[in-house]
Design a protein around this motif. Structure first.
Motif, PDB file in Angstrom:
ATOM      1  N   HIS A  36      13.838   5.967 -40.989  1.00 46.90           N
ATOM      2  CA  HIS A  36      13.918   6.061 -39.530  1.00 46.90           C
ATOM      3  C   HIS A  36      14.894   5.022 -38.991  1.00 46.90           C
ATOM      4  N   VAL A  37      15.479   5.333 -37.852  1.00 43.64           N
ATOM      5  CA  VAL A  37      16.315   4.382 -37.118  1.00 43.64           C
ATOM      6  C   VAL A  37      15.810   4.324 -35.684  1.00 43.64           C
ATOM      7  N   ALA A  38      16.049   3.178 -35.049  1.00 41.59           N
ATOM      8  CA  ALA A  38      15.631   3.036 -33.651  1.00 41.59           C
ATOM      9  C   ALA A  38      16.433   3.979 -32.770  1.00 41.59           C
ATOM     10  N   ALA A  39      15.761   4.649 -31.869  1.00 36.50           N
ATOM     11  CA  ALA A  39      16.439   5.534 -30.924  1.00 36.50           C
ATOM     12  C   ALA A  39      17.207   4.695 -29.907  1.00 36.50           C
ATOM     13  N   GLU A  40      18.314   5.200 -29.438  1.00 36.21           N
ATOM     14  CA  GLU A  40      19.069   4.541 -28.367  1.00 36.21           C
ATOM     15  C   GLU A  40      19.574   5.615 -27.420  1.00 36.21           C
ATOM     16  N   ARG A  41      19.133   5.530 -26.183  1.00 38.38           N
ATOM     17  CA  ARG A  41      19.441   6.574 -25.201  1.00 38.38           C
ATOM     18  C   ARG A  41      20.022   5.959 -23.944  1.00 38.38           C
ATOM     19  N   ALA A  42      20.952   6.650 -23.343  1.00 43.41           N
ATOM     20  CA  ALA A  42      21.537   6.204 -22.081  1.00 43.41           C
ATOM     21  C   ALA A  42      20.707   6.757 -20.924  1.00 43.41           C
ATOM     22  N   LEU A  43      20.373   5.887 -19.973  1.00 41.59           N
ATOM     23  CA  LEU A  43      19.611   6.305 -18.801  1.00 41.59           C
ATOM     24  C   LEU A  43      20.315   5.774 -17.563  1.00 41.59           C
ATOM     25  N   THR A  44      20.861   6.676 -16.763  1.00 41.46           N
ATOM     26  CA  THR A  44      21.609   6.286 -15.561  1.00 41.46           C
ATOM     27  C   THR A  44      20.684   6.287 -14.358  1.00 41.46           C
ATOM     28  N   LEU A  45      20.690   5.175 -13.630  1.00 43.63           N
ATOM     29  CA  LEU A  45      19.803   5.005 -12.476  1.00 43.63           C
ATOM     30  C   LEU A  45      20.536   5.391 -11.196  1.00 43.63           C
ATOM     31  N   TYR A  46      19.884   6.230 -10.390  1.00 46.77           N
ATOM     32  CA  TYR A  46      20.393   6.613  -9.067  1.00 46.77           C
ATOM     33  C   TYR A  46      19.371   6.187  -8.023  1.00 46.77           C
ATOM     34  N   THR A  57      18.437   2.298 -23.800  1.00 45.66           N
ATOM     35  CA  THR A  57      17.018   2.034 -24.010  1.00 45.66           C
ATOM     36  C   THR A  57      16.426   2.929 -25.098  1.00 45.66           C
ATOM     37  N   LEU A  58      15.316   2.486 -25.681  1.00 50.43           N
ATOM     38  CA  LEU A  58      14.560   3.359 -26.581  1.00 50.43           C
ATOM     39  C   LEU A  58      13.998   4.551 -25.827  1.00 50.43           C
ATOM     40  N   GLY A  59      13.655   4.330 -24.556  1.00 53.84           N
ATOM     41  CA  GLY A  59      13.118   5.415 -23.738  1.00 53.84           C
ATOM     42  C   GLY A  59      11.620   5.612 -23.858  1.00 53.84           C
ATOM     43  N   THR A  60      10.904   4.603 -24.385  1.00 60.27           N
ATOM     44  CA  THR A  60       9.455   4.765 -24.547  1.00 60.27           C
ATOM     45  C   THR A  60       8.698   4.571 -23.239  1.00 60.27           C
ATOM     46  N   ARG A  61       9.200   3.692 -22.364  1.00 55.16           N
ATOM     47  CA  ARG A  61       8.553   3.423 -21.072  1.00 55.16           C
ATOM     48  C   ARG A  61       9.611   3.439 -19.966  1.00 55.16           C
ATOM     49  N   VAL A 184      15.738  -1.701 -27.281  1.00 61.44           N
ATOM     50  CA  VAL A 184      16.972  -2.077 -27.969  1.00 61.44           C
ATOM     51  C   VAL A 184      17.492  -3.436 -27.508  1.00 61.44           C
ATOM     52  N   GLY A 185      17.084  -3.881 -26.333  1.00 68.59           N
ATOM     53  CA  GLY A 185      17.456  -5.199 -25.836  1.00 68.59           C
ATOM     54  C   GLY A 185      16.248  -5.889 -25.243  1.00 68.59           C
ATOM     55  N   ARG A 186      16.208  -7.216 -25.382  1.00 68.04           N
ATOM     56  CA  ARG A 186      15.043  -7.943 -24.878  1.00 68.04           C
ATOM     57  C   ARG A 186      14.947  -7.862 -23.359  1.00 68.04           C
ATOM     58  N   HIS A 187      16.098  -7.747 -22.668  1.00 65.80           N
ATOM     59  CA  HIS A 187      16.054  -7.656 -21.206  1.00 65.80           C
ATOM     60  C   HIS A 187      15.394  -6.364 -20.758  1.00 65.80           C
ATOM     61  N   ASN A 188      15.536  -5.284 -21.520  1.00 67.38           N
ATOM     62  CA  ASN A 188      14.836  -4.037 -21.205  1.00 67.38           C
ATOM     63  C   ASN A 188      13.335  -4.200 -21.389  1.00 67.38           C
ATOM     64  N   ALA A 189      12.939  -4.854 -22.480  1.00 70.49           N
ATOM     65  CA  ALA A 189      11.516  -5.034 -22.758  1.00 70.49           C
ATOM     66  C   ALA A 189      10.848  -5.892 -21.688  1.00 70.49           C
ATOM     67  N   VAL A 190      11.519  -6.967 -21.268  1.00 68.72           N
ATOM     68  CA  VAL A 190      10.929  -7.816 -20.227  1.00 68.72           C
ATOM     69  C   VAL A 190      10.878  -7.077 -18.895  1.00 68.72           C
ATOM     70  N   ASP A 191      11.880  -6.262 -18.593  1.00 67.73           N
ATOM     71  CA  ASP A 191      11.869  -5.485 -17.353  1.00 67.73           C
ATOM     72  C   ASP A 191      10.717  -4.479 -17.345  1.00 67.73           C
TER      73      ASP A 191
END
Length: 294
Positions: A36-46, A57-61, A184-191
């Motif tokens: 397995h590899v970690a998922a990485e997905r682009a999520l654009t915020l509007y 982001t992994l996209g789990t939350r 995928v990044g610690r800043h995403n996890a803390v957010d």
């Protein structure tokens, strides 16, 4: 009371995805390995139909990530201003709707600081805004408590153990882990944790925040904004991270792994009740009590 629910909660989708995906590799012997590899997905915020940023982001939350990102960027002051957060993976986007719009949004977005976060995080507006207004409580912690937390946290790195390539963050109190999130990044996890705390009205004054990543200025600022007085990491720190920790009063504990840790700020808040019996030989170390007396 630790948690106070908001009267007007945003309408939110529930579009979390799997954190790891199957992949095939060839090892050093030329053999095929299924893994397995970690998922990485682009999520654009509007925000109210205006494009803000694209997060990897992994996209789990995703909903919690977006909510926490809005809070930590100081784009939305009150969660009750947010009408809805709707994630759509078919378009890799999330629509954030507010009731009355965001005042000064263009000005806030015009000023940005590219941080040292994984994948280069970005903080909009003045990085130091409102730091002087933050008053963190003084919270003591026992050395034995740190060791027990580290042991328990090792069991929560599920995505890392399966696929690697991720950072983990945790919201803890004493010996309990309330929430553990990998991305995928610690800043995403803390957010994402900040979003969960904001949604549920969770008080951070009696909490401890753990991260697998380094303790940078961005990490210290976000934890301070969440009202959490202790920051613990298995990694190192940066100069500005240390300066800001001293400024806002965050107890900063780095290189925490096994029975080793280094307290860079707030050592007076640590109760050394489980000092290891064998001290490693080092010419550059001495007891904190000795350094104070010299």
């Amino acid at each position: 009371m630790d948690t106070l629910y908001h009267q007007k909660r945003p309408l939110m989708s529930d579009e979390g995805l799997a954190a790891a995906v199957e992949a095939v590799a060839v090892d050093e012997y030329g053999d095929i390995r299924n893994g397995h590899v970690a998922a990485e997905r682009a999520l654009t915020l509007y925000l109210d139909k205006q494009e803000l940023v694209t997060l990897m982001t992994l996209g789990t939350r995703p909903e919690m990530l977006v909510l926490g990102w809005l809070r930590n960027q100081r784009l939305v002051e009150d969660i009750e201003q947010i009408k809805a957060i709707q994630v759509d993976w078919e378009t890799d986007s999330v629509a954030i709707t507010t009731y009355q719009g965001v005042q000064g949004l263009k000005e806030k977005m015009a000023r940005k600081t590219v941080t040292t976060g994984c994948g280069q995080g970005t903080v909009f507006g003045d990085l130091m805004d409102d730091l002087d207004k933050i008053e963190l409580p003084r919270r003591s912690i026992r050395q034995s408590e740190i060791y027990r937390l580290l042991h328990t946290l090792n069991e929560h790195n599920q995505v890392y153990q399966r696929a690697g390539a991720v950072h983990g963050c945790a919201l803890c109190s004493e010996e309990q882990i309330h929430l553990f999130i990998e991305d995928v990044g610690r800043h995403n996890a803390v957010d994402a944790i900040a979003g969960h705390m904001w949604l549920e009205g969770t008080d951070g004054s009696d909490k401890l925040f753990y991260t697998t990543g380094r303790l940078t200025s961005e990490m210290v600022i976000k934890v301070a904004q969440m009202g959490i007085p202790i920051l613990l990491s298995r990694s190192g720190i940066t100069q500005m991270g240390l300066e800001l920790a001293k400024k806002v009063g965050v107890t900063l504990i780095a290189r925490a792994k096994g029975r080793h840790f280094l307290v860079y700020n707030g050592a007076e808040q640590i109760s050394f009740d489980a000092v290891p019996e064998v001290r490693p030989r080092s010419t550059g170390s001495r007891h904190a009590s000795q350094s104070k007396s010299r």
